[in-house]
Write a protein that holds these residues in place. Structure first.
Motif, PDB file in Angstrom:
ATOM      1  N   GLU A   1     -40.659  89.352  28.021  1.00 32.82           N
ATOM      2  CA  GLU A   1     -39.356  89.594  28.908  1.00 32.82           C
ATOM      3  C   GLU A   1     -39.481  90.905  29.301  1.00 32.82           C
ATOM      4  O   GLU A   1     -39.659  91.763  28.518  1.00 32.82           O
ATOM      5  CB  GLU A   1     -38.354  89.021  28.410  1.00 32.82           C
TER       6      GLU A   1
ATOM      7  N   ARG B   1     -34.364  80.828  22.762  1.00 31.23           N
ATOM      8  CA  ARG B   1     -34.036  81.791  23.788  1.00 31.23           C
ATOM      9  C   ARG B   1     -33.533  81.012  25.027  1.00 31.23           C
ATOM     10  O   ARG B   1     -33.961  79.946  25.261  1.00 31.23           O
ATOM     11  CB  ARG B   1     -35.518  82.546  24.163  1.00 31.23           C
TER      12      ARG B   1
ATOM     13  N   ASP C   1     -34.272  81.280  28.186  1.00 34.90           N
ATOM     14  CA  ASP C   1     -35.141  80.904  29.190  1.00 34.90           C
ATOM     15  C   ASP C   1     -35.963  79.340  28.723  1.00 34.90           C
ATOM     16  O   ASP C   1     -36.502  78.845  29.479  1.00 34.90           O
ATOM     17  CB  ASP C   1     -36.288  81.749  29.435  1.00 34.90           C
TER      18      ASP C   1
ATOM     19  N   ASP D   1     -38.365  88.293  19.254  1.00 30.76           N
ATOM     20  CA  ASP D   1     -38.447  86.959  19.678  1.00 30.76           C
ATOM     21  C   ASP D   1     -39.450  86.041  19.105  1.00 30.76           C
ATOM     22  O   ASP D   1     -39.207  84.993  18.844  1.00 30.76           O
ATOM     23  CB  ASP D   1     -38.710  87.042  21.370  1.00 30.76           C
TER      24      ASP D   1
ATOM     25  N   SER E   1     -39.982  92.008  21.906  1.00 28.91           N
ATOM     26  CA  SER E   1     -41.181  90.604  21.922  1.00 28.91           C
ATOM     27  C   SER E   1     -41.269  90.305  20.525  1.00 28.91           C
ATOM     28  O   SER E   1     -41.341  89.013  20.371  1.00 28.91           O
ATOM     29  CB  SER E   1     -42.244  91.079  22.787  1.00 28.91           C
TER      30      SER E   1
ATOM     31  N   SER F   1     -32.803  87.522  25.392  1.00 29.43           N
ATOM     32  CA  SER F   1     -34.265  88.299  24.873  1.00 29.43           C
ATOM     33  C   SER F   1     -33.892  89.263  24.114  1.00 29.43           C
ATOM     34  O   SER F   1     -33.217  90.277  24.493  1.00 29.43           O
ATOM     35  CB  SER F   1     -35.072  88.256  26.140  1.00 29.43           C
TER      36      SER F   1
END
Length: 930
Positions: free
Chosen positions: A885, A460, A462, A378, A375, A449
């Motif tokens: 994620e 990313r 998504d 990202d 995380s 991710s």
């Protein structure tokens, strides 16, 4: 005054705090344009003596600040800024400066810390509360087993006439002798244990110092009260006749009551989830009153406990399945174990709940810990826009591109340009990059991710509904002709030019804009002689540092009019070496501002209307056998500082002619927009809009795609646009706008190690600028002091959850086996061997353990998927973006399960052998057990 340059100042990376403080309190924003001199010079030089402003800058040391001291620090700062500054600084002595005043942004900064502090407190309390619930279940289970073990004795004493007070007194004395010393010992050993964990590298900094404080004693007291209630209330209930015969419930009534309880549990879990969804984090309006919202903090715990209790409904079907399976067996161990599990499934609920909660907390904790790193990466990539971002620097754009491309570990390099404007009243930010350079790194593995290297821009998967490579390709589709391509790799631009003027004129220059393959524009110029003689002039380029191939996109004429009468120039550009005009293209006037000829004083044109002070083009045409022929009217030095130059751009055939109030080129820049743009500007796929700056038309945009969010674009609540840099340069060249400058550079790394090498290489050369990488930004996020408390609580939960499971299961196994001593004696008397009894105990307990492991592991992973995206928030209390994620820490989860399984398995192996030993004579004597 004469100045001697003795050196070049470059700010150190650790000086960022100083510059940030200066930007808040003084007009000095950066080291650009700053001249450093000695204090002695400022005091003694006659020109500077009376023009010196003295400023003291004080910076707090964050490492020495404690949360409880922030209020006192704020009070002292407000007392300084609001009181007598001269007295506070000079302590009664004669002041050496006049007009002294103090200002500070520290109170406002401390106010900004309130939200991160509440987020940190709430994030720490969630795992602490889960651990507290787990410890409470363990204590209740142990107390219940001890009470069950003494139940027969209590009934016997009650039958012999013992009173309620005596029974409670004896039970309380026994309880106090066991638990009070344990509580005292727990508080005393907590500090050394935490220091040991700290030496082992676990993030429990500062926890050891608080282990013997008031909070620790309060927790010990609460634990004593809870355990005492669980141990003594059944004694009081038994003494009051709680063992009397009561009417049993009917089957239908029991089913209805269980269904009602299940509905209540499900409703509580759903309500807790909805509370988290409503506030999208752990903060609510109630958080400011007590520092956290107890409802939101308790919501994940309530969901975990409710889900575990609901899943216990699977225990009866499991017992029946084991019983059915046991009937098919031909031996003794399996049928007897299955029958016992089926018969005693009500008594197995408590240890199953404990084991399931412990493993659920462990799985939830490992998933939370495992998800932090991906995380952070990202989020860091989204903030920076790429693996590395370089800003500032001393090299020109072309030289910097060449230097950055040669950095080891770099896979792709693109300049980043920014343009701001307004569309229909909304402020819009336009981001431009070289799409051809970054399309090779727009791969699915870089968009995953938690990836170590990222696409450019760092979208990313998504956040990209289609293909990022395909979206980027659309941005350069149908790029119009807007320049004359240059052959080879020239180091200079050689043009055949003549310029003449009827009157005496000042200096005159030919200006050219050369665009490289990245879309960056370099402006070069050469001085001309206004005698009408055609000459070949050389405009030097940055040899070896440009991104070839090149093209000439603009030509211009600039003159120095001050001190000379207004002049009329005749400019002819016969040709440029190694370049030719593309078929159908032509050079046109793209000078910004007025397009009317009237008022310029052009030869042969009626001079009516208001006079124009700036330079302008009277006429432009294609020279015979050449490129460009134009009559240019210089600026009027008597009417102020008008524009002293004109520009000519190359436009393709079919371009609309320039009309007053309209752009010169009809090219609309293909653009990707974010969802905020669609919502606020109300233009979606296929929409065509104009970007404005106040009342000036900048360029047009045609929406070819929508990205939900833009990495590296700043404010997510602002409409944002992504365009191709060469396409933007084409539009701006046709409109006579100044070229886009590089505000930053985005670099894609070849690998994780390549990112480290590239960051070190760029940092070692200050000329390239200041570099920041995803690795360093993610490391800074991980080192955030506001996250240390939550991380410590997660680690403690991870370490202690197996301990609670093993301790509770051990007490259950011992109590269960001791309560069946007479049953074991009967089995031994009819010929069952002790090894078989030990096998029965092992199989019974391992069946319970296996069910608990599966239940707890699945529950933990499922809750992590539901709860973690709602409780993992940023410093403002909002859900992190990009969204968290699910990253299951299979390794750590397996370690927790393995540690718990090994601990319980060892207990089962040892106890099964010990508890299978039965004294037949003693156990079979009538009346021994009451």
């Amino acid at each position: 005054m004469a100045v001697t340059v003795s050196g070049v100042y470059r700010e150190l990376p650790e000086a960022e705090r100083l510059w940030r403080a200066w930007r808040a309190t003084s007009p000095v924003e950066s080291s650009a344009g700053l001249l450093l001199a000695s204090q002695e010079l400022l005091r003694t030089h006659p020109l500077l003596h009376d023009q010196v402003d003295v400023e003291w800058t004080a910076l707090p040391e964050p490492g020495q600040l404690r949360p409880e001291g922030l209020g006192l620090l704020r009070e002292r700062v407000e007392r300084l800024t609001g009181g007598d500054v001269v007295r506070a600084v000079f302590r009664g002595a004669e002041p050496s400066v006049q007009g002294l005043r103090a200002s500070s942004d520290l109170p406002a900064a401390l106010d900004d810390l309130r939200s991160p502090m509440m987020v940190a407190r709430s994030g720490m309390l969630v795992p602490v509360t889960m651990l507290a619930v787990l410890s409470a279940v363990t204590m209740v289970l142990t107390a219940r087993q001890l009470t069950e073990f003494r139940r027969a004795e209590l009934l016997l004493q009650l039958a012999r006439g013992a009173g309620r007070a005596r029974l409670l007194g004896v039970a309380a004395a026994e309880w106090a002798l066991c638990t009070v010393p344990a509580a005292l010992l727990g508080v005393w050993v907590a500090g050394p244990l935490l220091r040991l964990l700290e030496r082992l590298g676990l993030p429990v900094d500062g926890a050891a110092a608080e282990a013997s404080g008031a909070a620790a004693w309060a927790v010990a007291g609460v634990a004593l009260v809870l355990h005492g209630c669980a141990a003594l209330l059944p004694v009081a209930w038994t003494a009051d006749g709680g063992e009397r015969e009561v009417s049993s419930r009917g089957a239908r009534r029991a089913v209805a009551q269980r269904a009602g309880a299940d509905l209540v549990l499900a409703a509580v879990a759903v309500l807790a989830y909805l509370q988290l969804r409503q506030y999208e984090g752990l903060l609510s309006p109630a958080s400011s009153a007590v520092g956290f919202d107890p409802v939101l903090v308790a919501a994940p715990v309530v969901m975990t406990v409710a889900a575990a209790l609901l899943l216990l409904r699977l225990l009866p079907p499991l017992g029946r399945a084991l019983e059915s399976l046991a009937r098919r067996g031909r031996g003794l161990v399996a049928p007897l174990s299955g029958w016992q599990v089926s018969r005693g499934r009500a008594g197995q609920a408590a240890p199953v709940l404990l084991m399931a909660l412990a493993l659920a907390v462990g799985a939830l904790t490992t998933t939370a810990i495992a998800g932090e790193g991906p995380s952070d990466r990202d989020r860091a990539a989204f903030d920076l826009g790429a693996d590395l971002r370089v800003t500032g620097g001393e090299l020109p754009a072309g030289a910097r591109r060449a230097a950055l491309s040669a950095v080891p570990g770099v896979a792709a390099v693109t300049p980043v340009g920014e343009v701001a404007g307004r569309i229909q009243g909304s402020q819009v930010s336009v981001l431009a990059l070289d799409t051809s350079a970054v399309r090779p790194v727009a791969t699915s593995d870089r968009m995953a991710s938690g990836a170590w290297t990222h696409a450019v821009p760092a979208v990313r998967s998504d956040l990209e509904p289609g293909s990022l490579d395909g979206q980027l390709a659309l941005l350069r589709k149908d790029l119009p002709v807007h320049g004359m391509p240059l052959e080879g790799r020239p180091s200079e631009l050689r043009a055949r030019v003549s310029v003449s003027a009827a009157d005496r004129v000042g200096r005159v220059w030919l200006v050219a804009q050369v665009e490289d393959a990245s879309g960056l524009v370099t402006q070069v110029q050469a001085e001309l002689t206004a005698d009408g003689v055609a000459r070949t002039v050389s405009l030097p380029l940055a040899s070896g540092s440009l991104n070839y191939p090149l093209q000439v996109t603009q030509l211009g004429l600039r003159s120095a009019a001050r001190g000379f009468p207004r002049a009329t120039f005749r400019l002819t550009v016969s040709g440029i070496e190694g370049a030719g005009v593309p078929s159908g293209a032509s050079w046109v006037n793209v000078t910004r501002g007025e397009i009317r000829v009237a008022g310029l004083g052009c030869p042969g044109v009626p001079d009516d209307g208001p006079q124009r002070a700036d330079a302008g083009v009277c006429e432009v045409s294609k020279a015979d056998g050449g490129l460009l022929s134009a009559v240019v009217r210089g600026s009027d030095p008597l009417q102020g500082d008008g524009a002293d130059g004109v520009s000519f751009g190359l436009v393709p055939a079919g371009t609309p002619k320039r009309v007053a109030g309209m752009p010169v080129a009809g090219y609309l820049v293909p653009a990707l927009v974010n969802e905020v743009f669609v919502r606020k500007v109300r233009f979606g796929m296929g929409g065509e809009v104009r970007l404005m700056d106040t009342s000036e038309d900048l360029f047009g945009l045609r929406v070819v795609g929508v990205l939900p969010e833009f990495p590296g674009g700043g404010d997510r609540d602002q409409p944002q646009v992504l365009v191709d840099l060469p396409a933007l340069s084409a539009a701006r060249s046709g409109l006579g706008l100044p070229p886009v400058t590089d505000t930053a550079w985005w670099l894609a790394a070849q690998s994780k190690a390549g990112m480290d090498r590239a960051e070190r290489a760029v940092a070692a050369d200050p000329r390239l600028g200041r570099v920041e990488s995803v690795r360093s930004r993610a490391a800074a996020m991980a080192a955030d002091p506001f996250r240390s408390g939550r991380r410590s609580a997660l680690v403690l939960s991870l370490v202690l959850s197996p301990v609670f499971a093993v301790a509770g299961f051990t007490v259950h196994a011992v109590g269960s086996a001791r309560s069946r001593r007479r049953e074991f004696a009967v089995l031994r008397a009819i010929g069952v061997r002790r090894r078989q009894l030990a096998g029965v105990l092992r199989l019974e307990q391992l069946a319970v353990v296996g069910f608990s492991v599966l239940l707890g592991g699945a529950l933990g992973v499922a809750l992590a998927a539901v709860v973690l995206p709602l409780i993992v928030v940023d410093g403002s209390g909002r859900a992190v973006f990009p969204s968290l994620e699910l990253t299951v820490g299979w390794g750590w989860t397996a370690m927790v399960v393995l540690a718990t399984g090994l601990g319980v398995g060892t207990v089962v192996l040892v106890l099964s052998r010990m508890l299978a030993r039965v004294d037949l004579a003693r156990e079979l004597r009538a009346g021994e057990n009451g």
